[in-house]
Design an enzyme around this catalytic site. Sequence first.
Site, mmCIF file in Angstrom:
data_model
loop_
_atom_site.group_PDB
_atom_site.id
_atom_site.type_symbol
_atom_site.label_atom_id
_atom_site.label_comp_id
_atom_site.label_asym_id
_atom_site.label_seq_id
_atom_site.Cartn_x
_atom_site.Cartn_y
_atom_site.Cartn_z
ATOM 1 C CG HIS A 39 8.971 2.874 -4.707
ATOM 2 N ND1 HIS A 39 8.940 3.402 -3.440
ATOM 3 C CD2 HIS A 39 8.700 1.550 -4.568
ATOM 4 C CE1 HIS A 39 8.648 2.444 -2.559
ATOM 5 N NE2 HIS A 39 8.501 1.314 -3.222
ATOM 6 C CG ASP A 41 9.282 -1.928 -4.800
ATOM 7 O OD1 ASP A 41 9.151 -1.537 -3.623
ATOM 8 O OD2 ASP A 41 8.502 -1.612 -5.711
ATOM 9 C CG MET A 43 11.281 -7.400 -3.260
ATOM 10 S SD MET A 43 9.919 -8.115 -4.167
ATOM 11 C CE MET A 43 8.900 -6.655 -4.404
ATOM 12 C CG MET A 74 9.918 -4.813 0.804
ATOM 13 S SD MET A 74 8.851 -4.969 -0.633
ATOM 14 C CE MET A 74 9.811 -4.008 -1.806
ATOM 15 C CG MET A 143 4.200 -2.056 3.061
ATOM 16 S SD MET A 143 4.853 -1.468 1.489
ATOM 17 C CE MET A 143 4.209 -2.671 0.337
HETATM 18 C C1 DX5 Z 1 5.282 -4.380 -3.282
HETATM 19 C C2 DX5 Z 1 6.143 -3.175 -3.649
HETATM 20 C C3 DX5 Z 1 5.414 -2.118 -4.383
HETATM 21 C C4 DX5 Z 1 4.917 -2.558 -5.724
HETATM 22 C C5 DX5 Z 1 3.788 -1.667 -6.114
HETATM 23 O O1 DX5 Z 1 6.014 -5.221 -2.467
HETATM 24 O O2 DX5 Z 1 6.667 -2.586 -2.481
HETATM 25 O O3 DX5 Z 1 6.200 -0.934 -4.519
HETATM 26 O O4 DX5 Z 1 5.885 -2.553 -6.723
HETATM 27 O O5 DX5 Z 1 3.234 -2.201 -7.246
HETATM 28 P P1 DX5 Z 1 1.717 -2.014 -7.655
HETATM 29 O O6 DX5 Z 1 1.518 -0.553 -7.841
HETATM 30 O O7 DX5 Z 1 1.619 -2.820 -8.882
HETATM 31 O O8 DX5 Z 1 0.908 -2.557 -6.502
HETATM 32 ZN ZN ZN Z 2 7.661 -0.551 -2.601
#
Ligand code: DX5
Ligand code: ZN
Length: 223
Positions: A39, A41, A43, A74, A143
């Site tokens: 995964h 992420d 941002m 995101m 989420m």
């Molecule tokens: C949050 C991300 C998640 C995050 C999850 O904005 O989308 O993927 O990295 O991390 P944990 O498992 O630490 O909540």
């Molecule tokens: Zn994520």
Amino acid sequence: MIKNKRQAKYISPSILSADFTNMKKDLLSCERGGANFIHMDVMDGHFVPNISFGVPVIRSLRAASALPFDTHLMIENPEQYAEAFIDAGSNYLTFHVEASQNPKSLLQFIRSKGAKAGLSLRPSTHLKELIPYLREVDLILVMTVEPGFGGQEFMESQLGKIQELHTLREKHELEFFISVDGGINLQTGRLAVDAGADCLVAGSFVFKNNAVSALQELRNLPL
Ligand code: DX5
Ligand code: ZN
């Protein structure tokens, strides 16, 4: 509630909490621990109040792992960047319904490029926003924290969305899988799977522990 206890079909470790000085090692641990995806992420500091990494990082990591990349955008204006993230090696590309002007055409575009298309929603966004797109998606990413940061607490208030998606999928014979992202550990992973989740995304739980055993534990959630 689903009657028989089951396990997650897919585990997708989020490298947001990995060791950025040694990604190759952490990616290998994901493979050894039996992860199904990685995964990613992404941002942008606009859609969420944090900046992580983008296309060049994903492109470089592509050579270091055989696992499919499950990229979670995101970002605002995902239309502008989708193709670059697919070309960089994202096998699944998920964007936020709140960020797109025309989710249907972006989902179709992603699929036309040979990637799987995912749609996500913030905890405060009502599930009805996704209903028009359920036939166009390969995955829905629910989420269970406010997007932007790893290490937050799982929001049990979101379990109803997972149950509702599971019911809708059965009722209308839809094909997407349900992924859950944010605050996943062995206890909250069990809650999510019992509610109908197929895929668990986990960052801190995996990388703040021994990644290989944490992944194996997520695979065999306590009953
Ligand atoms: C949050 C991300 C998640 C995050 C999850 O904005 O989308 O993927 O990295 O991390 P944990 O498992 O630490 O909540
Ligand atoms: Zn994520």
